[in-house]
Design a protein around this motif. Structure first.
Motif, mmCIF file in Angstrom:
data_model
loop_
_atom_site.group_PDB
_atom_site.id
_atom_site.type_symbol
_atom_site.label_atom_id
_atom_site.label_comp_id
_atom_site.label_asym_id
_atom_site.label_seq_id
_atom_site.Cartn_x
_atom_site.Cartn_y
_atom_site.Cartn_z
ATOM 1 N N TYR A 500 -4.935 -4.436 2.358
ATOM 2 C CA TYR A 500 -5.856 -3.305 2.456
ATOM 3 C C TYR A 500 -6.059 -2.696 1.069
ATOM 4 C CZ TYR A 500 -5.000 -3.426 7.491
ATOM 5 O OH TYR A 500 -4.907 -3.815 8.799
ATOM 6 N N ASP A 501 -7.273 -2.166 0.820
ATOM 7 C CA ASP A 501 -7.456 -1.367 -0.396
ATOM 8 C C ASP A 501 -7.094 0.080 -0.087
ATOM 9 O OD1 ASP A 501 -9.603 -0.181 0.912
ATOM 10 O OD2 ASP A 501 -11.121 -1.386 -0.131
ATOM 11 N N MET A 502 -7.196 0.964 -1.082
ATOM 12 C CA MET A 502 -6.719 2.328 -0.909
ATOM 13 C C MET A 502 -7.642 3.169 -0.037
ATOM 14 S SD MET A 502 -3.846 2.170 -2.221
ATOM 15 C CE MET A 502 -3.379 3.885 -2.046
ATOM 16 N N THR A 503 -8.807 2.653 0.335
ATOM 17 C CA THR A 503 -9.671 3.370 1.281
ATOM 18 C C THR A 503 -9.336 3.010 2.723
ATOM 19 O OG1 THR A 503 -11.405 1.675 1.351
ATOM 20 C CG2 THR A 503 -11.511 3.313 -0.430
ATOM 21 N N SER A 530 -11.452 -6.338 -7.259
ATOM 22 C CA SER A 530 -11.404 -5.587 -8.515
ATOM 23 C C SER A 530 -10.022 -5.002 -8.742
ATOM 24 C CB SER A 530 -12.440 -4.456 -8.485
ATOM 25 O OG SER A 530 -12.209 -3.602 -7.391
ATOM 26 N N SER A 531 -9.749 -4.589 -9.967
ATOM 27 C CA SER A 531 -8.446 -4.011 -10.306
ATOM 28 C C SER A 531 -8.178 -2.783 -9.447
ATOM 29 C CB SER A 531 -8.413 -3.626 -11.783
ATOM 30 O OG SER A 531 -8.573 -4.769 -12.597
ATOM 31 N N GLY A 532 -6.860 -2.557 -9.169
ATOM 32 C CA GLY A 532 -6.499 -1.368 -8.409
ATOM 33 C C GLY A 532 -5.214 -1.585 -7.640
ATOM 34 N N ILE A 533 -4.851 -0.585 -6.857
ATOM 35 C CA ILE A 533 -3.640 -0.646 -6.028
ATOM 36 C C ILE A 533 -4.034 -1.088 -4.623
ATOM 37 C CG2 ILE A 533 -1.738 0.687 -5.033
ATOM 38 C CD1 ILE A 533 -1.885 2.507 -7.483
ATOM 39 N N TYR A 534 -3.248 -2.002 -4.108
ATOM 40 C CA TYR A 534 -3.507 -2.534 -2.749
ATOM 41 C C TYR A 534 -2.229 -2.419 -1.911
ATOM 42 C CZ TYR A 534 -7.840 -4.410 -4.600
ATOM 43 O OH TYR A 534 -9.083 -4.534 -5.178
ATOM 44 N N MET A 535 -2.437 -2.350 -0.602
ATOM 45 C CA MET A 535 -1.315 -2.322 0.349
ATOM 46 C C MET A 535 -1.252 -3.680 1.054
ATOM 47 S SD MET A 535 -0.496 0.950 0.053
ATOM 48 C CE MET A 535 0.547 1.287 1.453
ATOM 49 N N TYR A 536 -0.018 -4.192 1.247
ATOM 50 C CA TYR A 536 0.116 -5.388 2.090
ATOM 51 C C TYR A 536 1.111 -5.104 3.218
ATOM 52 C CZ TYR A 536 4.192 -6.499 -0.956
ATOM 53 O OH TYR A 536 5.363 -6.458 -1.662
ATOM 54 N N ARG A 537 0.742 -5.541 4.443
ATOM 55 C CA ARG A 537 1.493 -5.200 5.647
ATOM 56 C C ARG A 537 1.903 -6.460 6.404
ATOM 57 N NH1 ARG A 537 -2.243 -0.228 8.054
ATOM 58 N NH2 ARG A 537 -1.745 1.283 6.394
ATOM 59 N N LEU A 538 3.143 -6.458 6.857
ATOM 60 C CA LEU A 538 3.681 -7.550 7.686
ATOM 61 C C LEU A 538 3.770 -7.057 9.137
ATOM 62 C CD1 LEU A 538 5.191 -10.269 8.205
ATOM 63 C CD2 LEU A 538 7.298 -9.056 7.558
ATOM 64 N N HIS A 539 3.102 -7.756 10.058
ATOM 65 C CA HIS A 539 3.160 -7.461 11.496
ATOM 66 C C HIS A 539 3.967 -8.567 12.169
ATOM 67 C CE1 HIS A 539 -0.191 -4.424 11.502
ATOM 68 N NE2 HIS A 539 -0.457 -5.056 10.365
ATOM 69 N N ASN A 543 6.566 -4.847 15.141
ATOM 70 C CA ASN A 543 7.021 -4.099 13.973
ATOM 71 C C ASN A 543 6.027 -4.248 12.825
ATOM 72 O OD1 ASN A 543 9.621 -3.304 15.123
ATOM 73 N ND2 ASN A 543 10.116 -5.483 14.985
ATOM 74 N N VAL A 544 5.947 -3.212 11.978
ATOM 75 C CA VAL A 544 5.041 -3.233 10.823
ATOM 76 C C VAL A 544 5.819 -2.769 9.585
ATOM 77 C CG1 VAL A 544 2.912 -2.365 9.808
ATOM 78 C CG2 VAL A 544 3.051 -2.731 12.281
ATOM 79 N N LEU A 545 5.812 -3.585 8.534
ATOM 80 C CA LEU A 545 6.400 -3.221 7.245
ATOM 81 C C LEU A 545 5.292 -3.217 6.190
ATOM 82 C CD1 LEU A 545 9.689 -5.347 7.276
ATOM 83 C CD2 LEU A 545 9.375 -2.967 7.999
ATOM 84 N N THR A 546 5.323 -2.229 5.261
ATOM 85 C CA THR A 546 4.234 -2.059 4.287
ATOM 86 C C THR A 546 4.815 -1.891 2.880
ATOM 87 O OG1 THR A 546 2.880 -0.968 5.967
ATOM 88 C CG2 THR A 546 2.208 -0.694 3.684
ATOM 89 N N ARG A 547 4.135 -2.496 1.894
ATOM 90 C CA ARG A 547 4.461 -2.297 0.475
ATOM 91 C C ARG A 547 3.163 -2.209 -0.330
ATOM 92 N NH1 ARG A 547 9.545 -3.089 -1.740
ATOM 93 N NH2 ARG A 547 11.176 -3.806 -0.294
ATOM 94 N N LYS A 548 3.315 -1.744 -1.574
ATOM 95 C CA LYS A 548 2.176 -1.644 -2.491
ATOM 96 C C LYS A 548 2.273 -2.717 -3.570
ATOM 97 C CE LYS A 548 1.563 3.394 -2.105
ATOM 98 N NZ LYS A 548 1.541 4.670 -2.880
ATOM 99 N N MET A 549 1.100 -3.092 -4.105
ATOM 100 C CA MET A 549 1.050 -4.003 -5.250
ATOM 101 C C MET A 549 -0.144 -3.625 -6.112
ATOM 102 S SD MET A 549 -0.189 -7.513 -3.379
ATOM 103 C CE MET A 549 -1.621 -7.556 -2.301
ATOM 104 N N THR A 550 -0.077 -4.034 -7.371
ATOM 105 C CA THR A 550 -1.105 -3.620 -8.330
ATOM 106 C C THR A 550 -1.775 -4.839 -8.940
ATOM 107 O OG1 THR A 550 0.162 -1.638 -8.889
ATOM 108 C CG2 THR A 550 -1.581 -2.289 -10.422
ATOM 109 N N LEU A 551 -3.106 -4.855 -8.845
ATOM 110 C CA LEU A 551 -3.920 -5.919 -9.450
ATOM 111 C C LEU A 551 -4.516 -5.392 -10.756
ATOM 112 C CD1 LEU A 551 -5.463 -8.633 -9.458
ATOM 113 C CD2 LEU A 551 -7.180 -7.540 -7.989
ATOM 114 N N VAL A 552 -4.253 -6.083 -11.891
ATOM 115 C CA VAL A 552 -4.761 -5.677 -13.192
ATOM 116 C C VAL A 552 -5.554 -6.839 -13.775
ATOM 117 C CG1 VAL A 552 -4.210 -4.912 -15.526
ATOM 118 C CG2 VAL A 552 -2.807 -4.138 -13.587
ATOM 119 N N LYS A 553 -6.833 -6.614 -14.036
ATOM 120 C CA LYS A 553 -7.677 -7.663 -14.627
ATOM 121 C C LYS A 553 -8.121 -7.259 -16.013
ATOM 122 C CE LYS A 553 -9.502 -9.790 -10.436
ATOM 123 N NZ LYS A 553 -10.710 -10.171 -9.675
#
Length: 553
Positions: A500-503, A530-539, A543-553
């Motif tokens: 997911y993106d931050m929106t 595009s560059s930015g912070i994204y969320m990735y979720r495991l279902h 159960n749902v687990l979530t973390r953040k990651m950063t894409l830099v171009k």
């Protein structure tokens, strides 16, 4: 309540076998009945049927009279037909459960008919029920020979059956605790606490679409009742011969007549829309089991899938009631396994990916409402014996001392994983069965069993397997444009990883589907983002687990 209506009807050729139930008495005295036949041309003759303590199933010279070969076509005839012999007079032995005579009639003109007549007063003192049965183009006609003294048959040559039925007392023993019961007596309104003296007050219920607390026992209806001790009940005739019941969609408790009734005679009723495989009997030891017959004095759960009426009776002479009961098979490509509580009968369950076979009704695997506390019960948490998506959770009630898990395999090469949860025990027990495998486990305090299709890898032992669901931080992070996401599964389950993106907009879905227990990783290519912070979720498994990651171009 309009959902239920009762109509007692004349006894229609009650059944002539009773599995596991011994008759307590038979016919005491014999009887003889003369039946006269006549066609419109004035041709007439008589035959005699009956029973005697001196009669046998074969020819008795002092009682019976043979008939000569049938006359040519165009001649009037009336005779008793029995195997290779014909009779004008046939006296059989005293009736134990039923006696049957087959009669052939023929008018002198095929466009005419034969009328049969008899003296009803002769049957007044005779024991049992007497019925004359013949077929028309559209239906079977049944005449109570005590009430009517004649029958005008259809035109042409006809076959007529006369049945003499002596109903038998039935003795049934019920154990202490909750019981599913029925009452086959002909008259309604019996007090349940009189019939069952050890019943605990306030524990008499029926379920006809929903629970209610009736005041009396009614024919064809089944009930819950709780007994304070083991009790033996004598069920005495006259029993009801038939009752009409009306159904709406939902679960019902029904019961049968005073004889054991094959399931096929219920499910194959014209217009009936019962869910196949839903008829269940009950015991405290085994819980719910598939039923083959309706046993006198017992109640049964059944699920209706529509709006219709049926008649429950004991007519086992029909072709319907003699049809074998087919075992309900699982859907194609589903794995089958059984769970056996203590030494009781095994219960069969089915596990697979998706139910795509339109010929299979999922309701056929549904279970009745959960039985009372203290009774064994096991089912998937969807109240069924079938689970999809390769995994399911079995809820367990009163598990007993031991359980036997058996996995025939059905030609599959995929093992089954059973993760057993016990009340008050922190660590779960894991059992892995290869196809053809079987294992007995301690039944103490089992509350749930998670079952999944899975594969144990050759380089990962059971002790090395992850004991919880984990989602690792992606590596590298930040990244451009590819990164790897790692995760661990304690058991096989449905898995998806979503980006997911931050929106809150979902931009990608990775690894959607069932995966085996173990450690996994998936590569994510963000070239189109595009560059930015994204969320990735495991279902996984709810159960749902979530973390953040950063894409830099």
């Amino acid at each position: 309540m309009d959902l239920l209506r009762y109509r007692l009807m004349p006894l229609a050729a009650l059944i002539f076998f009773v599995t596991g139930i011994q008759p307590l008495y038979a016919q005491d005295t014999g009887w003889q009945l003369e039946i006269a036949g006549e066609d419109p041309a004035g041709n007439s003759s008589n035959i005699v049927i009956g029973t005697s303590d001196e009669g046998t199933d074969g020819y008795d010279s002092a009682l019976d009279q043979f008939a000569p070969p049938a006359p040519p076509n165009g001649s009037y005839d009336l005779r008793i037909v029995d195997d290779n012999d014909d009779y004008f007079r046939q006296i059989g032995p005293l009736t134990i459960v039923s006696s049957t005579w087959s009669i052939s009639t023929r008018p002198s003109d095929d466009d005419e008919f034969v009328t049969l007549s008899w003296d009803t007063s002769v049957l007044t003192e005779a024991e049992g029920v007497f019925e004359l049965e013949y077929s028309t183009e559209s239906e079977t006609q049944v005449i109570d020979m005590r009430e009517s003294g004649s029958a005008e048959l259809p035109t042409g040559e006809q076959s007529v059956t006369i049945n003499h039925v002596v109903q038998q007392s039935v003795t049934e023993t019920y154990s202490e605790g909750w019981q599913l019961i029925g009452y086959p007596a002909e008259s309604s309104g019996a007090d349940p606490y009189t019939v069952f003296p050890s019943a605990i007050p306030g524990t008499f219920f029926t379920h006809q679409g929903s629970y209610s607390e009736p005041e009396s026992l009614e024919p064809g209806i089944g009930y819950w009742i709780r007994l304070s001790e083991e009790e033996t009940v004598d069920l005495e005739p006259p029993f009801f011969s038939g009752v009409s019941l009306s159904f709406e969609p939902g679960w019902y408790i029904i019961s049968g007549p005073g004889v054991e009734l094959p399931v096929s005679s219920v499910f194959n009723a014209d217009g009936a829309d019962f869910v196949e495989g839903s008829l269940k009997k009950f015991s405290l030891e085994n819980g719910y089991e598939d039923a083959d017959t309706l046993r006198p004095g017992r109640g049964y759960w059944v699920r209706s899938n529509g709006t219709f009426s049926i008649e429950i009776n004991g007519n086992s002479t029909s072709s319907q009631s003699k049809q074998p009961v087919e075992q309900l098979a699982g859907p194609e490509n589903f794995s089958e396994f059984t769970v056996q509580n203590d030494s009781n009968n095994p219960l069969t369950f089915f596990l697979g990916e998706s139910l795509e076979d339109e010929s299979v009704n999922p309701l056929s695997f549904s279970m009745p409402p959960i039985p009372p506390n203290g009774a064994f019960d096991i089912r998937f948490t969807n109240d069924s014996r079938i689970a999809t998506n390769g995994a399911g959770t079995l809820a367990v009630q009163s598990p007993g001392e031991s359980m036997v898990l058996t996995y025939p395999g059905n030609n599959s090469e995929i093992p089954l994983e059973f993760e057993i949860t016990r009340k008050g025990v922190e660590d779960n027990q894991l059992v892995v069965l290869a196809p053809g495998g079987e294992q007995t486990v301690d039944g103490s305090d089992i509350t749930e069993i998670d079952v999944s299709l899975g594969v144990v890898s050759s380089n990962e032992t059971e002790n090395e397997r992850p004991n919880r669901l984990e989602l690792a931080q992606n590596y590298p992070n930040p990244f451009n444009p590819v990164t790897v996401i790692g995760y661990s599964l304690p058991r096989s389950s449905e898995v998806s990883i979503e980006i997911y993106d931050m929106t809150g907009r979902r931009v990608a879905v990775l690894n959607e589907g069932v995966q085996n227990a173990g450690r996994h990783s998936v590569e994510f290519d963000a070239s189109d983002l595009s560059s930015g912070i994204y969320m990735y979720r495991l279902h996984s498994s709810g159960n749902v687990l979530t973390r953040k990651m950063t894409l830099v171009k």
